[in-house]
Design a protein around this motif. Structure first.
Motif, PDB file in Angstrom:
ATOM      1  N   ASN A   1      24.099   2.280  37.654  1.00  0.00           N
ATOM      2  CA  ASN A   1      23.629   2.225  36.272  1.00  0.00           C
ATOM      3  C   ASN A   1      22.842   0.940  36.059  1.00  0.00           C
ATOM      4  OD1 ASN A   1      23.334   2.132  33.486  1.00  0.00           O
ATOM      5  ND2 ASN A   1      25.390   2.858  33.070  1.00  0.00           N
ATOM      6  N   THR A   2      21.529   1.008  36.239  1.00  0.00           N
ATOM      7  CA  THR A   2      20.730  -0.223  36.151  1.00  0.00           C
ATOM      8  C   THR A   2      20.450  -0.640  34.714  1.00  0.00           C
ATOM      9  OG1 THR A   2      18.498   0.752  36.178  1.00  0.00           O
ATOM     10  CG2 THR A   2      19.605   0.470  38.300  1.00  0.00           C
ATOM     11  N   ALA A   3      20.557   0.288  33.763  1.00  0.00           N
ATOM     12  CA  ALA A   3      20.285  -0.067  32.367  1.00  0.00           C
ATOM     13  C   ALA A   3      21.291  -1.089  31.855  1.00  0.00           C
ATOM     14  CB  ALA A   3      20.303   1.185  31.495  1.00  0.00           C
ATOM     15  N   ARG A   4      22.538  -0.946  32.262  1.00  0.00           N
ATOM     16  CA  ARG A   4      23.552  -1.916  31.845  1.00  0.00           C
ATOM     17  C   ARG A   4      23.228  -3.295  32.403  1.00  0.00           C
ATOM     18  NH1 ARG A   4      29.048  -1.824  30.208  1.00  0.00           N
ATOM     19  NH2 ARG A   4      29.037   0.456  30.237  1.00  0.00           N
ATOM     20  N   LEU A   5      22.832  -3.361  33.677  1.00  0.00           N
ATOM     21  CA  LEU A   5      22.463  -4.649  34.271  1.00  0.00           C
ATOM     22  C   LEU A   5      21.259  -5.245  33.559  1.00  0.00           C
ATOM     23  CD1 LEU A   5      22.810  -3.890  38.102  1.00  0.00           C
ATOM     24  CD2 LEU A   5      24.473  -5.008  36.589  1.00  0.00           C
TER      25      LEU A   5
ATOM     26  N   LEU B   1       9.792   3.675  39.145  1.00  0.00           N
ATOM     27  CA  LEU B   1      10.665   2.519  39.269  1.00  0.00           C
ATOM     28  C   LEU B   1      11.970   2.800  38.543  1.00  0.00           C
ATOM     29  CD1 LEU B   1       8.163  -0.377  38.427  1.00  0.00           C
ATOM     30  CD2 LEU B   1       8.857   0.383  40.706  1.00  0.00           C
ATOM     31  N   SER B   2      13.013   2.100  38.929  1.00  0.00           N
ATOM     32  CA  SER B   2      14.238   2.147  38.149  1.00  0.00           C
ATOM     33  C   SER B   2      13.987   1.461  36.808  1.00  0.00           C
ATOM     34  CB  SER B   2      15.376   1.444  38.892  1.00  0.00           C
ATOM     35  OG  SER B   2      15.100   0.052  39.003  1.00  0.00           O
ATOM     36  N   THR B   3      14.874   1.683  35.865  1.00  0.00           N
ATOM     37  CA  THR B   3      14.690   1.114  34.522  1.00  0.00           C
ATOM     38  C   THR B   3      14.625  -0.407  34.563  1.00  0.00           C
ATOM     39  OG1 THR B   3      15.863   3.010  33.584  1.00  0.00           O
ATOM     40  CG2 THR B   3      15.619   1.075  32.178  1.00  0.00           C
ATOM     41  N   ILE B   4      15.505  -1.026  35.340  1.00  0.00           N
ATOM     42  CA  ILE B   4      15.511  -2.485  35.379  1.00  0.00           C
ATOM     43  C   ILE B   4      14.255  -3.020  36.053  1.00  0.00           C
ATOM     44  CG2 ILE B   4      16.809  -2.673  37.556  1.00  0.00           C
ATOM     45  CD1 ILE B   4      18.287  -5.074  36.305  1.00  0.00           C
ATOM     46  N   GLU B   5      13.748  -2.318  37.058  1.00  0.00           N
ATOM     47  CA  GLU B   5      12.505  -2.739  37.710  1.00  0.00           C
ATOM     48  C   GLU B   5      11.323  -2.608  36.752  1.00  0.00           C
ATOM     49  OE1 GLU B   5      12.572  -1.640  42.329  1.00  0.00           O
ATOM     50  OE2 GLU B   5      13.089   0.045  41.038  1.00  0.00           O
ATOM     51  N   ALA B   6      11.279  -1.511  36.007  1.00  0.00           N
ATOM     52  CA  ALA B   6      10.184  -1.309  35.055  1.00  0.00           C
ATOM     53  C   ALA B   6      10.189  -2.395  33.986  1.00  0.00           C
ATOM     54  CB  ALA B   6      10.304   0.070  34.408  1.00  0.00           C
ATOM     55  N   ALA B   7      11.365  -2.731  33.493  1.00  0.00           N
ATOM     56  CA  ALA B   7      11.453  -3.790  32.486  1.00  0.00           C
ATOM     57  C   ALA B   7      11.036  -5.133  33.053  1.00  0.00           C
ATOM     58  CB  ALA B   7      12.875  -3.863  31.941  1.00  0.00           C
ATOM     59  N   ALA B   8      11.461  -5.433  34.273  1.00  0.00           N
ATOM     60  CA  ALA B   8      11.098  -6.705  34.904  1.00  0.00           C
ATOM     61  C   ALA B   8       9.590  -6.823  35.069  1.00  0.00           C
ATOM     62  CB  ALA B   8      11.799  -6.836  36.260  1.00  0.00           C
TER      63      ALA B   8
END
Length: 200
Positions: free
Chosen positions: A48-52, A153-160
């Motif tokens: 769950n990458t959104a939580r991270l 990309l994963s959500t956390i990668e897209a945000a980064a």
């Protein structure tokens, strides 16, 4: 026969306490406000990458739902903010300071492509938001999922990537540190042979 006792989990990162990622999480500020709308099915996923992501940013919130509650509909339409949807719609503009003027709110959808499209389908308000996309995104480091679309990309990668594009000095690798550890931990648990056979 005694039932298996669930392993204790960290209340923050939701990982087993023996594999807690919180020591790797160092929240950093951003002028951009992020809202991650997560499909409920994704919230139960081990990776769950959104939580991270939301733990790693001071200015990010996680909303788990299919249909937006009324209070979040008001948040999305606040006239004092420029709100953009980070999603590769056909009409999406490349993300930069011109397509995303300050003060900015950026919305990300967390789930499989099918679930993300369902979030869009059941929430007309999200469809009405101007859409932006990452220009020339890097290759995903999410080595445990096979993306069905190029450049995914994963959500956390897209945000980064988005925040590094919009805000000079944003520390992309600082945000991605627990994500890298999560992926490496999962590969180690399954064994290199299994990973090579199924994901390489």
């Amino acid at each position: 026969m005694q039932a298996n006792t669930p392993r204790p989990r960290c209340p923050d990162c939701n990982r087993p306490t023996s594999h807690c990622l919180c020591p790797l999480i160092s929240p950093q500020p951003s002028a951009t406000q992020l809202l991650v709308i997560q499909h409920p099915d994704e919230s139960r996923h081990a990776l769950n990458t959104a939580r991270l992501l939301t733990l790693g940013l001071d200015n990010a919130q996680l909303l788990v739902c299919e249909e937006l509650p009324p209070e979040w509909q008001a948040w999305l339409t606040d006239p004092h903010w420029q709100t953009r949807l980070l999603f590769p719609r056909p009409d999406a503009q490349p993300l930069d300071s011109r397509s995303c003027p300050a003060p900015l709110r950026l919305v990300l959808l967390d789930g499989t492509w099918r679930k993300a499209r369902k979030l869009l389908h059941v929430n007309p308000l999200l469809q009405q938001l101007p859409a932006v996309l990452l220009d020339n995104p890097p290759t995903s480091r999410y080595r445990l999922r096979k993306a069905s679309e190029a450049g995914a990309l994963s959500t956390i990668e897209a945000a980064a990537e988005a925040l590094a594009t919009l805000e000079p000095g944003f520390e992309r690798e600082r945000l991605l540190r627990p994500f890298e550890a999560l992926i490496n931990d999962q590969i180690s648990a399954m064994g290199d042979d299994v990973w090579q056979r199924n994901y390489r």
